[in-house]
Write a protein that holds these residues in place. Structure first.
Motif, PDB file in Angstrom:
ATOM      1  N   LYS A 184       1.348 -18.000 -53.703  1.00  0.00           N
ATOM      2  CA  LYS A 184       2.721 -17.719 -53.277  1.00  0.00           C
ATOM      3  C   LYS A 184       2.826 -17.786 -51.744  1.00  0.00           C
ATOM      4  O   LYS A 184       3.784 -18.354 -51.205  1.00  0.00           O
ATOM      5  N   ARG A 185       1.831 -17.248 -51.057  1.00  0.00           N
ATOM      6  CA  ARG A 185       1.858 -17.284 -49.593  1.00  0.00           C
ATOM      7  C   ARG A 185       1.846 -18.735 -49.107  1.00  0.00           C
ATOM      8  O   ARG A 185       2.571 -19.102 -48.178  1.00  0.00           O
ATOM      9  N   ALA A 186       1.012 -19.555 -49.744  1.00  0.00           N
ATOM     10  CA  ALA A 186       0.934 -20.973 -49.354  1.00  0.00           C
ATOM     11  C   ALA A 186       2.276 -21.658 -49.595  1.00  0.00           C
ATOM     12  O   ALA A 186       2.742 -22.454 -48.773  1.00  0.00           O
ATOM     13  N   ARG A 187       2.901 -21.336 -50.741  1.00  0.00           N
ATOM     14  CA  ARG A 187       4.180 -21.977 -51.084  1.00  0.00           C
ATOM     15  C   ARG A 187       5.263 -21.596 -50.065  1.00  0.00           C
ATOM     16  O   ARG A 187       6.025 -22.429 -49.598  1.00  0.00           O
ATOM     17  N   LEU A 188       5.307 -20.315 -49.702  1.00  0.00           N
ATOM     18  CA  LEU A 188       6.326 -19.854 -48.747  1.00  0.00           C
ATOM     19  C   LEU A 188       6.121 -20.490 -47.370  1.00  0.00           C
ATOM     20  O   LEU A 188       7.075 -20.851 -46.694  1.00  0.00           O
ATOM     21  N   LEU A 189       4.858 -20.632 -46.975  1.00  0.00           N
ATOM     22  CA  LEU A 189       4.574 -21.240 -45.675  1.00  0.00           C
ATOM     23  C   LEU A 189       4.867 -22.740 -45.656  1.00  0.00           C
ATOM     24  O   LEU A 189       5.137 -23.308 -44.607  1.00  0.00           O
ATOM     25  N   SER A 190       4.790 -23.362 -46.815  1.00  0.00           N
ATOM     26  CA  SER A 190       5.006 -24.814 -46.888  1.00  0.00           C
ATOM     27  C   SER A 190       6.474 -25.190 -46.982  1.00  0.00           C
ATOM     28  O   SER A 190       6.817 -26.381 -46.935  1.00  0.00           O
TER      29      SER A 190
END
Ligand SMILES: [Zn+2]
Length: 219
Positions: A184-190
């Motif tokens: 989820k963190r990766a998705r939000l940052l992307s």
């Protein structure tokens, strides 16, 4: 106190791992102001366009005089880092084993620096002490997401490719209940808006750093 209680598990400041994380932090710290300036610029631009600016701009006067230092602690089972309001950051060897590049480590250190810039510790005390359980988790996770986004701007301003931030986040799967999942963190940052802002800053910094080219004719 932490250092005094666990002296044998701290890695020497002269160890290559300690030197490495401190060199990365030394690149990140001077970039904090530049990372925050782009947020200010975007807020002014969106105000000009009539849209409401989201959130207040963090001030960094409270960082003056902090004695920044990154410690490494021997714990191969813990792939994480923690920070204190006095500017001390603790990195566990498990994190250094899992991450490969300086940019990945920079993403994690920038996240910790962002917590200090945004003074999250004062909010954390309130949430953890006074909020009922589900609400507490919700608020703390919001702080983590904010630190991720601000950290990505700080790393970009220091000349680290922000596209590495989601890669690093995804490697830190399942820290604890207060952290959103690595995915989820990766998705939000992307997300395009978040990443575009960081990339704009990164490109500005890199083009300012690029040496001038000379075309030599007849040589
Ligand atoms: Zn955090």
């Amino acid at each position: 106190m932490f250092k005094r209680n666990y002296p044998s598990t701290f890695i020497s400041p002269l160890h290559p791992d300690s030197v490495r994380v401190n060199l990365i932090a030394a690149q990140l710290l001077p970039a904090v102001q530049r990372g925050l300036d782009i947020k200010k610029r975007h807020a002014i631009e969106s105000k000009k366009q009539g849209s409401k600016s989201c959130g207040s701009q963090p001030q960094i006067a409270h960082l003056d005089g902090l004695d920044w230092e990154v410690f490494v602690m021997k714990n191969d089972g813990h792939a994480g880092a923690v920070s204190w309001s006095n500017g001390k950051i603790l990195v566990f060897t498990g994190l250094l084993n899992r991450l490969e590049t300086d940019a990945e480590i920079a993403a994690v250190l920038a996240h910790e620096i962002a917590h200090l810039v945004a003074r999250h510790w004062s909010e954390l005390i309130i949430y953890k002490k006074w909020c009922p359980y589900p609400l507490k988790v919700y608020f703390v996770r919001r702080l983590e997401i904010e630190a991720d986004r601000m950290g990505m701007l700080i790393m970009a301003a220091a000349g680290f490719d922000p596209r590495i931030a989601p890669v690093a986040a995804e490697k830190l799967v399942g820290n604890d209940i207060y952290h959103p999942s690595g995915k989820k963190r990766a998705r939000l940052l992307s997300r395009a808006k978040v990443m575009d802002e960081a990339l704009e800053l990164y490109r500005e910094v890199m083009s300012a750093k690029a040496p001038e080219t000379h075309s030599a004719t007849g040589a």
